[in-house]
Write an enzyme that holds these catalytic residues in place. Structure first.
Site, PDB file in Angstrom:
ATOM      1  N   PRO A  64      -1.525  12.518 -18.077  1.00  0.00           N
ATOM      2  CG  PRO A  64      -1.240  14.385 -16.722  1.00  0.00           C
ATOM      3  CD  PRO A  64      -0.263  13.653 -17.966  1.00  0.00           C
ATOM      4  CG  ASP A  81      -8.902  18.206 -13.319  1.00  0.00           C
ATOM      5  OD1 ASP A  81      -8.759  17.165 -13.859  1.00  0.00           O
ATOM      6  OD2 ASP A  81      -8.568  19.278 -13.170  1.00  0.00           O
ATOM      7  CE1 TYR A  83      -2.746  18.138 -16.850  1.00  0.00           C
ATOM      8  CE2 TYR A  83      -4.870  18.726 -17.530  1.00  0.00           C
ATOM      9  CZ  TYR A  83      -3.863  18.059 -16.585  1.00  0.00           C
ATOM     10  OH  TYR A  83      -4.464  17.320 -15.752  1.00  0.00           O
ATOM     11  NE  ARG A 126     -10.011  21.770 -11.210  1.00  0.00           N
ATOM     12  CZ  ARG A 126      -9.066  21.368 -10.474  1.00  0.00           C
ATOM     13  NH1 ARG A 126      -7.895  21.339 -10.760  1.00  0.00           N
ATOM     14  NH2 ARG A 126      -9.530  20.853  -9.166  1.00  0.00           N
TER      15      ARG A 126
HETATM   16  P1  FAD Z   1      -1.460   7.728  -6.229  1.00  0.00           P
HETATM   17  O1  FAD Z   1      -2.694   8.915  -6.398  1.00  0.00           O
HETATM   18  O2  FAD Z   1      -0.130   8.263  -6.546  1.00  0.00           O
HETATM   19  O3  FAD Z   1      -1.895   7.488  -4.610  1.00  0.00           O
HETATM   20  C1  FAD Z   1      -0.673   6.728  -4.172  1.00  0.00           C
HETATM   21  C2  FAD Z   1      -0.653   6.773  -2.693  1.00  0.00           C
HETATM   22  O4  FAD Z   1       0.185   5.937  -2.063  1.00  0.00           O
HETATM   23  C3  FAD Z   1      -0.539   8.031  -2.363  1.00  0.00           C
HETATM   24  O5  FAD Z   1      -1.219   8.733  -1.131  1.00  0.00           O
HETATM   25  C4  FAD Z   1       0.965   8.116  -1.517  1.00  0.00           C
HETATM   26  O6  FAD Z   1       1.491   8.954  -0.487  1.00  0.00           O
HETATM   27  C5  FAD Z   1       0.848   6.389  -1.307  1.00  0.00           C
HETATM   28  N1  FAD Z   1       2.409   5.955  -1.304  1.00  0.00           N
HETATM   29  C6  FAD Z   1       3.292   6.181  -2.122  1.00  0.00           C
HETATM   30  N2  FAD Z   1       4.472   5.154  -1.756  1.00  0.00           N
HETATM   31  C7  FAD Z   1       4.041   4.743  -0.556  1.00  0.00           C
HETATM   32  C8  FAD Z   1       4.769   3.622   0.276  1.00  0.00           C
HETATM   33  N3  FAD Z   1       5.882   3.138  -0.143  1.00  0.00           N
HETATM   34  N4  FAD Z   1       4.289   3.430   1.386  1.00  0.00           N
HETATM   35  C9  FAD Z   1       2.907   3.721   1.548  1.00  0.00           C
HETATM   36  N5  FAD Z   1       2.113   4.813   1.248  1.00  0.00           N
HETATM   37  C10 FAD Z   1       2.690   5.066  -0.219  1.00  0.00           C
HETATM   38  N6  FAD Z   1      -6.147  11.245 -13.580  1.00  0.00           N
HETATM   39  C11 FAD Z   1      -7.480  11.336 -14.053  1.00  0.00           C
HETATM   40  O7  FAD Z   1      -7.878  10.232 -14.040  1.00  0.00           O
HETATM   41  N7  FAD Z   1      -7.795  12.479 -14.593  1.00  0.00           N
HETATM   42  C12 FAD Z   1      -6.949  13.527 -14.481  1.00  0.00           C
HETATM   43  O8  FAD Z   1      -7.679  14.722 -14.977  1.00  0.00           O
HETATM   44  C13 FAD Z   1      -5.931  13.708 -14.050  1.00  0.00           C
HETATM   45  N8  FAD Z   1      -4.958  14.719 -14.083  1.00  0.00           N
HETATM   46  C14 FAD Z   1      -4.103  14.652 -13.393  1.00  0.00           C
HETATM   47  C15 FAD Z   1      -3.022  15.812 -13.471  1.00  0.00           C
HETATM   48  C16 FAD Z   1      -1.997  15.612 -12.961  1.00  0.00           C
HETATM   49  C17 FAD Z   1      -1.224  17.043 -12.627  1.00  0.00           C
HETATM   50  C18 FAD Z   1      -1.135  14.578 -12.468  1.00  0.00           C
HETATM   51  C19 FAD Z   1       0.199  14.467 -11.900  1.00  0.00           C
HETATM   52  C20 FAD Z   1      -1.928  13.305 -12.773  1.00  0.00           C
HETATM   53  C21 FAD Z   1      -3.141  13.330 -13.198  1.00  0.00           C
HETATM   54  N9  FAD Z   1      -3.940  12.188 -13.197  1.00  0.00           N
HETATM   55  C22 FAD Z   1      -5.228  12.291 -13.789  1.00  0.00           C
HETATM   56  C23 FAD Z   1      -3.293  10.944 -12.802  1.00  0.00           C
HETATM   57  C24 FAD Z   1      -3.947  10.536 -11.400  1.00  0.00           C
HETATM   58  O9  FAD Z   1      -3.270  11.548 -10.497  1.00  0.00           O
HETATM   59  C25 FAD Z   1      -3.117   9.147 -11.124  1.00  0.00           C
HETATM   60  O10 FAD Z   1      -3.449   8.311 -12.065  1.00  0.00           O
HETATM   61  C26 FAD Z   1      -3.967   8.780  -9.755  1.00  0.00           C
HETATM   62  O11 FAD Z   1      -3.653   9.657  -8.871  1.00  0.00           O
HETATM   63  C27 FAD Z   1      -3.579   7.261  -9.608  1.00  0.00           C
HETATM   64  O12 FAD Z   1      -4.067   6.837  -8.214  1.00  0.00           O
HETATM   65  P2  FAD Z   1      -3.185   5.702  -7.397  1.00  0.00           P
HETATM   66  O13 FAD Z   1      -4.261   5.702  -6.171  1.00  0.00           O
HETATM   67  O14 FAD Z   1      -2.977   4.538  -8.304  1.00  0.00           O
HETATM   68  O15 FAD Z   1      -1.898   6.588  -6.958  1.00  0.00           O
END
Ligand code: FAD
Length: 671
Positions: free
Chosen positions: A364, A55, A289, A281
């Site tokens: 996070p 978020d 957390y 929020r």
């Molecule tokens: P993801 O968000 O994990 O997206 C990956 C996508 O790929 C998903 O849609 C998934 O379905 C898809 N996928 C996975 N494997 C495959 C596959 N084999 N084939 C096809 N599709 C696939 N970050 C912040 O900047 N600020 C915050 O406040 C923050 N708070 C957080 C709180 C929590 C509780 C958590 C768990 C994380 C938090 N984060 C925060 C971290 C943040 O969520 C991640 O760093 C971010 O989502 C990463 O983005 P991404 O697109 O790299 O990966």
């Protein structure tokens, strides 16, 4: 019987989280300009995220979203203005010991803010649709099953060296059930399980045939598939680093409490029960957390069924006692433990890339992951777009890893320090060496505030960052000409005044991400004849057949499609007129959006941009800004040879260059 089809595309993005959506959005701009480009984005899940997860949005990310035409995200978000620190006093009771601003004042026009990932993804989907004119859309649920890269074809611009097999999933395969609870939760995709367990959820049951398989031949692939990245594992790229044993619970609730700072960000260290981070929020929600008492043995697998929402809230109650904590609504919860790792390589042959959590994972709590992930593909998107449209040489793509991997390493180093300070027990007194000193915690928080705002990123010297003229750069900048601008960092926005009608505007708002470089001509005192002579010589060069504009802009593009020249003079609007600037290089016919003044405005005062940038108001300077807003080169108005050398190092000479023509209608329409 399984059917198989075969298709071709320019870019296949795997994963539609923040990193994948930013990749699709930046590339959509190139699709708009060249509809023959085929960009696809696939995800194995049947829906986007609706609640929970990330978020926090940093000021730098918000600046980029503005440059993508998505200011609605900031408008819907909750601003975070203050941080409070709570620590135990001598009797063990938690008390507020400090209060300071959440974002370093003056660092950006934007404050750090929060909005849940689901809404952020919604805005991206709409923007991708609009900008690509419906040509790019997330395709779900599709699961990649194999990937092969033929590295021998990597340098052939016409080749499709990557083959990916995709399987079309049935709805029930692609919608993992919420893990065991009525409340929405993230336990089905938590780090408490292994990548193999995650993979198994999407595997075909024994004996069941796939409905449809598609063999995709792609020029480029970007793996944006999260922390357990299948793309990374399949390409044989490794994560280097370690796993901590601290387990954290997260709840999004509408709280009922007598804790006085529940609507402000707080870091609470209790004497004996662990720590809580509070994040206020949107929609009256507050995220907690909460450090759990359980530990993951050597960072290994943990039984996730033990983490219930009540148990997580109970842990918060213990830490925040004697304040009481209840809630009227819970939107989401999860539990996770932290791995602090960076991928050893970010690509195979600069054809198959990984981005986002696929190449760096960390805690996070400092709100970095989603931002860092989006900034990876913000960096890669324009470079790939330029190479695909044959505007730049393929060597440009090497700078993705050389710029983003050191940043990820710095992020992990910061997170290492920060999360241990946050998870550790407070020291009882100065002699307690085993505890965490609260002064050290505060210092780490304040010192890193610039880093966590995202504005401190300073890319190393390379072909596209001209600092000293060494280390791969063909040119040296002249930092004395713009004393407060650091080459390699993003151009901080200052107020200027649009000459045509006197409107106060932010220079940062003129940097819409359309793949164009901005050549900012700080023209100085243009009303002085000697200075106007210098300006006219600069303009004559730009209009000449030898200039980088004439040589590198393809004949079928508008003259400002690759290099947009914006002039900012230091005169008042009464001292000089727009039409006094040389046409067409600086004042293109009938384009009233290219000349700006650093002067008094009727409603917003004086921006003092020259002073803020440390540029001489008489003699000016030239500042070259990359399509992603980072400063590439600072030089003098006469240094046209430096501009030439800078762009020659990585731009591609088109088969048919535009040349020195100056037709009437030559400006693009920025969004
Ligand atoms: P993801 O968000 O994990 O997206 C990956 C996508 O790929 C998903 O849609 C998934 O379905 C898809 N996928 C996975 N494997 C495959 C596959 N084999 N084939 C096809 N599709 C696939 N970050 C912040 O900047 N600020 C915050 O406040 C923050 N708070 C957080 C709180 C929590 C509780 C958590 C768990 C994380 C938090 N984060 C925060 C971290 C943040 O969520 C991640 O760093 C971010 O989502 C990463 O983005 P991404 O697109 O790299 O990966």
């Amino acid at each position: 019987m399984t059917k198989e089809i075969e298709t071709y595309c320019d870019v296949l993005i795997i994963g539609a989280g923040p990193a994948g959506l930013m990749a699709a959005r930046t590339l959509s701009e190139f699709v708009r300009q060249d509809p023959s480009l085929k960009v696809r984005i696939v995800d194995k899940r049947s829906t986007k995220i609706f609640t929970g997860q990330a978020d926090g949005l940093q000021p730098r990310t918000l600046e980029c979203l503005k440059n993508l035409g998505m200011p609605q995200i900031y408008e819907a978000a909750n601003d975070m203005t203050t941080i409070n620190l709570y620590n135990p006093d001598d009797s063990g009771m938690i008390r507020r010991t400090d209060r300071f601003p959440d974002t370093v004042p003056g660092v950006s026009r934007y404050n750090q803010c929060v909005l849940h990932q689901g809404l952020i993804e919604r805005h991206f989907l709409d923007s991708i649709h609009e900008v690509s004119e419906g040509r790019v859309a997330v395709e779900r649920p599709l699961l990649p099953e194999s990937i092969e890269v033929d590295e021998s074809k990597a340098d052939d611009p016409d080749a499709y060296p990557i083959t990916v097999t995709l399987r079309y999933l049935a709805e029930d395969e692609a919608d993992p059930v919420q893990f065991g609870h009525k409340v929405s939760n993230g336990l089905f995709r938590t780090t408490l399980t292994t990548a193999e367990e995650d993979d198994a959820e999407y595997r075909l049951p024994e004996g069941k045939e796939a409905g449809l398989r598609e063999k995709v031949h792609a020029k480029y692939v970007i793996g944006c598939d999260g922390g357990r990245s299948w793309v990374r594992r399949s390409l044989g790229l490794n994560m280097v680093g370690e796993q901590t044993d601290y387990i954290w619970g997260v709840v999004d609730i509408v709280p009922e409490t007598d804790f006085p700072d529940v609507r402000a960000r707080c870091a609470i260290h209790s004497a004996e029960s662990g720590s809580v981070m509070i994040i206020p929020r949107e929609d009256k929600l507050v995220r907690f957390y909460i450090q759990m008492q359980e530990r993951a043995e050597q960072g290994g697998r943990v039984d996730r069924s033990q983490f219930t929402p009540e148990k997580i809230v109970d842990s918060a109650r213990k830490i925040m006692a004697p304040y009481y904590l209840n809630y009227s609504r819970m939107d989401w919860f999860t539990a996770y433990h932290i791995g602090q790792r960076v991928a050893d390589k970010y690509s195979v042959a600069e054809r198959a890339f990984i981005a986002g959590d696929a190449c760096h994972t960390h805690s996070p709590k400092a709100g970095q992951g989603m931002n860092a992930s989006m900034m990876d593909t913000w960096n890669l998107g324009w470079k790939l777009g330029m190479v695909l449209t044959r505007r730049a040489q393929r060597s440009l793509l090497k700078t993705y890893e050389s710029e983003r991997q050191p940043f990820a390493q710095a992020l992990i180093d910061f997170d290492h320090k920060f999360s241990r300070l946050f998870s550790g027990k407070p020291a009882k007194d100065v002699l307690d060496g085993s505890g965490v000193s609260m002064d050290a915690f505060k210092e780490a928080f304040m010192k890193n505030a610039l880093f966590t705002s995202g504005t401190a990123v300073d890319y190393d010297e390379s072909a596209i960052v001209a600092k000293t003229g060494k280390n791969g750069s063909a040119v040296a900048s002249k930092p004395a000409l713009a004393r407060n601008i650091t080459v390699g960092t993003r151009l901080k926005s200052e107020q200027v005044c649009r000459h045509s009608e006197g409107l106060a505007m932010h220079l940062g708002d003129l940097l819409y991400m359309n793949g164009a470089y901005r050549v900012l001509l700080f023209a100085g005192n243009a009303a002085a004849p000697a200075q106007m002579d210098r300006i006219e010589r600069f303009a004559a060069y730009l209009d000449s057949p030898e200039s980088f504009v004439s040589r590198f802009t393809p004949a079928d593009c508008k003259r400002d499609a690759l290099f947009e020249v914006l002039t900012i003079h230091s005169n008042s609007r009464d001292e000089i007129d727009m039409q006094d600037f040389p046409a067409p290089a600086l004042y293109p016919p009938f384009d009233y959006d290219k000349i700006f003044a650093d002067c008094e405005t009727y409603h917003r005062g004086h921006g003092h941009a020259y002073e803020a940038y440390g540029i001489d108001a008489e003699r000016g300077a030239v500042v070259v800004v990359r399509p992603d807003g980072y400063v590439a080169l600072v030089c003098d108005i006469e240094d046209t040879a430096d501009l030439e050398a800078y762009f020659s190092a990585f731009m591609a000479v088109p088969a048919k260059p535009l040349g020195a023509q100056a037709e009437k209608d030559w400006t693009f329409t920025a969004k």
